[in-house]
Scaffold this motif. Sequence first.
Motif, PDB file in Angstrom:
ATOM      1  N   VAL A 145       0.848  -1.202   0.000  1.00  0.00           N
ATOM      2  CA  VAL A 145       0.000   0.000   0.000  1.00  0.00           C
ATOM      3  C   VAL A 145       0.879   1.247   0.000  1.00  0.00           C
ATOM      4  CG1 VAL A 145      -1.793   1.250   1.261  1.00  0.00           C
ATOM      5  CG2 VAL A 145      -1.835  -1.254   1.199  1.00  0.00           C
ATOM      6  N   LEU A 146       1.921   1.236   0.825  1.00  0.00           N
ATOM      7  CA  LEU A 146       2.830   2.382   0.906  1.00  0.00           C
ATOM      8  C   LEU A 146       3.579   2.595  -0.415  1.00  0.00           C
ATOM      9  CD1 LEU A 146       4.244   1.680   4.481  1.00  0.00           C
ATOM     10  CD2 LEU A 146       2.406   3.269   3.839  1.00  0.00           C
ATOM     11  N   ALA A 147       3.835   1.491  -1.120  1.00  0.00           N
ATOM     12  CA  ALA A 147       4.539   1.602  -2.408  1.00  0.00           C
ATOM     13  C   ALA A 147       3.693   2.330  -3.435  1.00  0.00           C
ATOM     14  CB  ALA A 147       4.913   0.216  -2.922  1.00  0.00           C
ATOM     15  N   GLU A 179       6.281   9.752  -7.234  1.00  0.00           N
ATOM     16  CA  GLU A 179       7.193   9.642  -8.388  1.00  0.00           C
ATOM     17  C   GLU A 179       6.497  10.105  -9.660  1.00  0.00           C
ATOM     18  OE1 GLU A 179      10.274   8.575  -7.951  1.00  0.00           O
ATOM     19  OE2 GLU A 179      10.991   8.251  -9.990  1.00  0.00           O
ATOM     20  N   GLY A 180       5.245   9.648  -9.822  1.00  0.00           N
ATOM     21  CA  GLY A 180       4.502   9.997 -11.034  1.00  0.00           C
ATOM     22  C   GLY A 180       4.204  11.480 -11.137  1.00  0.00           C
ATOM     23  N   CYS A 211       9.402   0.413  -2.731  1.00  0.00           N
ATOM     24  CA  CYS A 211       9.180   1.856  -2.932  1.00  0.00           C
ATOM     25  C   CYS A 211      10.276   2.485  -3.791  1.00  0.00           C
ATOM     26  CB  CYS A 211       9.114   2.566  -1.591  1.00  0.00           C
ATOM     27  SG  CYS A 211       7.696   2.112  -0.604  1.00  0.00           S
ATOM     28  N   SER A 212      11.154   1.655  -4.346  1.00  0.00           N
ATOM     29  CA  SER A 212      12.322   2.235  -5.019  1.00  0.00           C
ATOM     30  C   SER A 212      12.490   1.796  -6.458  1.00  0.00           C
ATOM     31  CB  SER A 212      13.596   1.850  -4.244  1.00  0.00           C
ATOM     32  OG  SER A 212      13.475   2.208  -2.900  1.00  0.00           O
ATOM     33  N   SER A 213      11.549   0.989  -6.988  1.00  0.00           N
ATOM     34  CA  SER A 213      11.768   0.476  -8.340  1.00  0.00           C
ATOM     35  C   SER A 213      10.451   0.237  -9.052  1.00  0.00           C
ATOM     36  CB  SER A 213      12.532  -0.848  -8.276  1.00  0.00           C
ATOM     37  OG  SER A 213      12.464  -1.503  -9.540  1.00  0.00           O
ATOM     38  N   SER A 214      10.409   0.621 -10.323  1.00  0.00           N
ATOM     39  CA  SER A 214       9.193   0.364 -11.104  1.00  0.00           C
ATOM     40  C   SER A 214       9.085  -1.109 -11.487  1.00  0.00           C
ATOM     41  CB  SER A 214       9.177   1.234 -12.359  1.00  0.00           C
ATOM     42  OG  SER A 214      10.361   1.025 -13.096  1.00  0.00           O
ATOM     43  N   ALA A 224       4.682   0.816  -9.580  1.00  0.00           N
ATOM     44  CA  ALA A 224       4.335   1.177 -10.962  1.00  0.00           C
ATOM     45  C   ALA A 224       2.883   1.637 -11.062  1.00  0.00           C
ATOM     46  CB  ALA A 224       4.570  -0.023 -11.887  1.00  0.00           C
ATOM     47  N   LEU A 225       1.998   0.999 -10.305  1.00  0.00           N
ATOM     48  CA  LEU A 225       0.600   1.435 -10.297  1.00  0.00           C
ATOM     49  C   LEU A 225       0.505   2.863  -9.755  1.00  0.00           C
ATOM     50  CD1 LEU A 225      -2.475   1.023 -10.494  1.00  0.00           C
ATOM     51  CD2 LEU A 225      -2.374  -0.053  -8.229  1.00  0.00           C
TER      52      LEU A 225
END
Length: 335
Positions: free
Chosen positions: A189-191, A198-199, A245-248, A254-255
């Motif tokens: 959820v945090l990601a 990021e987006g 939280c650090s990579s697509s 990514a979502l």
Amino acid sequence: MSAAVGVVGGGAWGTALAQMLASDGRDVLLWAREADVVEAVNAEHRNPRFLPGAQLHPSIRATGALADLAALPVLLMVTPAQHLGAVLGQLSLLGSDVVLCAKGIEQGSGRLMSDVAAAAAPGAALAVLSGPTFAHEVADGLPTAVTLACTGGEAQWARLAPVIARPAFRPYYSADVIGASIGGAVKNVLAIACGVVEGLGLGANARAALISRGFAEMQRLGLAMGAEAETLAGLSGLGDLVLTCSSSESRNFALGIALGVEGDKTGGAAALLAERSTVAEGAFTAPVLVRVADQHGIAMPIAAGVAALLDGAISPRALVAQILARPLRAEAPHG
Ligand SMILES: NC(=O)c1ccc[n+]([C@@H]2O[C@H](COP(=O)([O-])OP(=O)(O)OC[C@H]3O[C@@H](n4cnc5c(N)ncnc54)[C@H](O)[C@@H]3O)[C@@H](O)[C@H]2O)c1
Ligand SMILES: O=P(O)(O)OC[C@H](O)CO
């Protein structure tokens, strides 16, 4: 020849775990829900639908018949969290070691995977495997470490560690099944929140702040539910949170990025979710996580904001503004 192991779930993670387990030459029986996955694994030693690019070990055999795995002494449950109970309930297991590898909270009941599995398979000895684990990297044999939390304590650890450990796949023993279950569920959820930042192009400072404050939310809820602080600060909690939280490469991150970029468009989250064939568990966990936190009297504003965003109640920018406008307070309220 080492005893065969069963893997239930032919998605990316089940296939990657099967590949890791088969790397010592042992037989691995993989249950896949899709006939094309069963065929591709058996005929071509590949899973192009869920783990494209991986050349699978020939000792992995796939089946579409769940009953074929019922007699195996060790089973890894790797279906998505929302389906774990239904699938496990179809296996009448007695005495097997069942390793839960899904990350989530069951939406209807609000139960952690360990509780879902205890109800679905009362005769099984349960363990939770969770940590910073992108499936592609595990399938490629890259070094990985996980928490293996055993309801059966050291005796179960003694049985499972030799079955699961490989030179580049290191399980660490824990008896904290609650903590290992919560970390993997909350981090997804945090990601999504970090992906939104990021987006929106809000920078690395904002993402690091969200990781830190999100970990505080994970800690508050985890401790309230009986988790150990060390577990939450370990591989299945902070470790997995930082990775995701650090990579697509993360479907959840990514979502979040997609929501940040496109979330204001019509349809928003629902449209983005509908077009995905792989699971972003945070989207299913967010609403029930907020409900569980409320039941425990725990404030989780980031998780609540993600749930509101996914529900279409607020826009990505409104989510960020809402978090930034929160009253100033002590970082660690308990001193
Ligand atoms: N992919 C990873 O890198 C990774 C790593 C660690 C943990 N996990 C966790 O593993 C679990 C499985 O995710 P994944 O990434 O392997 O899946 P995936 O996104 O690769 O594939 C989706 C899976 O969902 C299954 N599925 C869809 N509907 C179903 C139903 N009704 N009943 C049973 N199964 C159904 C499909 O058969 C497929 O196996 C998730 O909880 C995920 O969080 C994933
Ligand atoms: O793709 P995600 O976001 O489900 O993350 C995969 C794993 O859980 C990372 O540990």
